[in-house]
Scaffold this motif. Structure first.
Motif: not given
Length: 756
Positions: A120, A95, A122-123, A93, A545-546, A548, A515
């Protein structure tokens, strides 16, 4: 367990070189697949994910666009497809804390491999004007930034809306609808850099810019010519189709400057015998000089005409136009010039001719080796001429087969991602949505870069992809990008484009193919179109993955609401809530998609109509298939120079670098290598293992340099060299493009060698 990403960039200054392989796939491919998947996903997630790839109830591989047959294997994926899935389904991730620790200046020094390995995103992330690193931002604020920039433009044509071939049909349709409602046709896409030449040639000659064959046609062909393509690395599942064709008696000719392991022998990992013994695919390997393909096909056409009784006179009379002018041009084809252009021998060409004449059903497949030259469009027209001569379009087992690279690049174009849309498409779009689409042509990729460079474009919004890494003339492109007021990238992972920004920048993290996509109306699916015109559904099965992340359709819909506001009557909120409502609108706008929701619900999907294939009807300006008669061109190489083609390694998909090896070519531990024929190397004083700078030469006199490449003596065609992109994109001049299509001529770069 999955492993952590690399903390630092691996050293690539001493790649190791061994003899190239002579077979592809087999046990090594299985071992490599499982190792990469385990590193990214862990054992349990690997099994749960890979068993859904390309299944009728699963998700479409985010890699290439090669189609699936009706009967699927349990493991319906190739080594490179598994790498693509593993990179997307990774447990790693990126982040906000990662961005806090890595300012933009640090990201800009990192390799594409290192960036992609981090995981991945995340935000949503924002780089403010004057900021030195990305910071987390809410979705609401991100869309507000977009609206601020887009509504402040002096003209909608100051915005560029780029699309990667991974984008689904639903997202692509919404994206082009938003751009046109906003007021621009600036819809450059990755096809501009790859198969635009194919579309340009095929639209003119047969009336539709797509291939005319199915998998079943390949299985029924007498002769398959694979020109300018390396299926073993770029489209590995194609090898299974070629193997099946061989078992049915087909002959295969490979036309390429480099010998490729996959075309020599395919060790099919789906069967025990195939895994260990394999199938020899090539019946004839024509090791052509770079850019000599038009000359080869022109001479073959002359010889077919002269053979007497070898042409399909009824087909030519009833279904074609321009034969007399073409035949007169073909008559001028010269043996001596052709041998110079191609580097082939007369017996080799005569053997190819004999195979063409012996075949009642011929298919020609091609990829970037034909499309990325100044004379690319003329070359592909000449391929079509060969097929028309013997009636090999519109019959089973015969036709044109441009092999697309990205999994929905063809579907995106079908959905209207095109800077030069047909008036009929715009009329249908306007009628359906009550808008007035602009009629002026927009910018393709090359012209988009020029517009950014010249201050005529100020916002770049990229729906996926790696715009900076995929485009030519790296220094010019990066300088142009930095002049933008805002750059926006809808992404799953990091790449070079996130480190080269406008004054402000946004990273909008999105769902991947793997996903689950759940919206207000429930779980959604998207659709894609493969390289042979089959449209089918794709459903991810992993928890995103998140929390968000937003889907691509949701991102477009929310951007549209923020930018267009109450003035738009388009039901953007409904489109986000239920993708079936998008497909209902597609069905009313785009021919062939009638009853879209019902048809795509069928397992395996449905095939789009193709008039030349289905009816021998050619929707060209003449109403017939058009012979063409362009002058023969081929690159002239100055003394002391070589002609460089850029290409992929086996540990690579487009600009995504999975690893530092090119197993089939015997290269490990590094990517900065240049492959040179040993005889050319001797003449130029380039010892194997020595290091050199590559310097391209172009009419503008600008020095473009790629430093520090290890020389590898390799069995390339004489006068030719090869090296990996994106590292060599810096050598490709922005205005070195194909006639008509404007595709960068990345396979025809004149280079000299200077000591490193």
């Amino acid at each position: 367990m999955a492993t952590k990403p690399p903390a630092g960039d691996p050293v690539q200054d001493a790649p190791q070189v061994a003899p190239p392989k002579h077979a592809a796939a087999g046990l090594p491919a299985i071992g490599h697949t499982l190792r990469i998947a385990q590193q990214q996903m862990g054992v349990a997630r690997t099994a749960r994910t890979l068993l859904k790839v390309n299944q009728k109830d699963g998700f479409d591989c985010p890699g290439c666009a090669w189609p699936e047959g009706d009967k699927r294997h349990t493991a319906e994926f190739c080594e490179n497809g598994a790498k693509a899935v593993a990179e997307e389904a990774t447990l790693r991730r990126v982040t906000p804390e990662f961005f806090a620790a890595h300012p933009l200046a640090d990201l800009a020094t990192r390799s594409g491999y290192w960036l992609g390995q981090q995981g991945r995103i995340t935000h949503p992330m924002y780089l403010p004007e004057g900021g030195d690193r990305y910071e987390a931002i809410s979705w609401e604020r991100a869309f507000a930034v977009l609206a601020e920039e887009l509504t402040a433009l002096a003209s909608p044509d100051e915005a560029l809306f780029y699309t990667s071939g991974r984008t689904s049909n639903e997202a692509a349709f919404l994206f082009q609808l938003f751009a046109r409602e906003f007021g621009t046709n600036n819809l450059p896409d990755c096809s501009n850099m790859c198969h635009e030449s194919s579309g340009s040639a095929l639209n003119e000659t047969i009336g539709i810019g797509k291939g005319s064959v199915s998998l079943e046609d390949l299985h029924q062909a007498d002769l398959i010519i694979v020109a300018g393509q390396n299926p073993g690395t770029n489209h590995p599942r194609m090898l299974s189709a070629l193997e099946q064709a061989k078992s049915a008696g087909a002959k295969i000719i490979s036309v390429n400057p480099l010998p490729e392991a996959g075309m020599e022998r395919f060790k099919n990992p789906q069967t025990p015998l195939g895994m260990f013994k394999g199938t020899a695919l090539n019946d004839l390997f024509l090791q052509i000089r770079i850019g000599g393909d038009q000359a080869l096909f022109r001479l073959l056409n002359k010889l077919v005409i002269e053979a007497g009784g070898a042409t399909d006179e009824a087909f030519i009379r009833e279904h074609t136009h321009g034969y007399e002018e073409f035949a007169a041009a073909a008559e001028e084809a010269d043996w001596a010039e052709t041998l110079t252009a191609t580097g082939l021998t007369r017996p080799e060409i005569e053997q190819a001719l004999a195979m063409v004449l012996a075949s009642e059903r011929t298919i020609v497949c091609w990829a970037m080796g034909l499309t990325q030259h100044k004379h690319a469009v003329a070359t592909i027209r000449e391929v079509v001429n060969l097929l028309l001569l013997r009636g090999n379009i519109g019959r089973p087992g015969a036709g044109v087969c441009p092999v697309r690279g990205h999994s929905n690049v063809q579907g995106d174009r079908t959905m209207g991602i095109f800077e030069r849309p047909a008036p009929a498409f715009l009329d249908a779009l306007d009628k359906e949505f009550g808008i007035t689409s602009p009629r002026g042509h927009g910018y393709d990729v090359v012209r988009s870069i020029e517009a950014l460079r010249d201050g005529q474009a100020k916002v770049l919004f990229a729906m996926g992809g790696n715009f900076v890494g995929a485009t030519p003339d790296t220094e010019v492109t990066e300088a142009a990008i930095r002049r933008a007021s805002l750059t926006v990238h809808v992404s799953t992972k990091l790449n070079r484009s996130h480190a080269v920004t406008g004054r402000r920048a946004l990273i909008l993290p999105t769902l991947g193919r793997t996903d689950k996509d759940v919206q207000a109306s429930g779980k959604q699916f998207v659709t894609v179109e493969d390289s042979m015109g089959m449209v089918h559904s794709s459903r991810g099965n992993l928890t995103p993955a998140s929390p968000h992340l937003l889907s691509e359709p949701a991102i477009v819909a929310r951007m549209a609401r923020a930018v267009l506001g109450a003035a738009s009557a388009t039901p953007w909120e409904e489109f986000e809530r239920d993708y079936a409502s998008i497909r209902d609108r597609i069905a009313r706008v785009i021919p062939g998609f009638e009853d879209f929701n019902a048809n795509v619900a069928r397992p395996g999907g449905f095939r789009l109509p193709h008039a030349p294939r289905d009816e021998r009807r050619f929707p060209t300006t003449t109403g017939k298939a058009n012979f063409t008669a362009a002058p023969v061109e081929y690159p002239r190489i100055p003394e002391g120079r070589l002609l460089l083609q850029t290409l992929r390694s086996h540990d690579q998909y487009n600009t995504t670098i999975y690893g530092l090896d090119d197993r089939y070519r015997g290269i490990t531990g590094g990517r900065r290598v240049v492959m040179v024929n040993p005889e050319d190397a001797a003449e130029l004083g380039l010892a194997d293992g020595s290091y050199t700078d590559l310097v391209s030469e172009w009419k503008d006199g600008v020095e473009r340099r790629a430093p520090g490449f290890r020389v590898v003596h390799y069995p390339t065609a004489r006068g030719c060299a090869a090296a990996y992109y994106p590292e060599t994109n810096v050598l490709v001049p922005l205005d070195s493009t194909a006639d008509t299509s404007n595709t960068p001529a990345s396979k025809s770069v004149v280079v000299r060698f200077e000591p490193a």
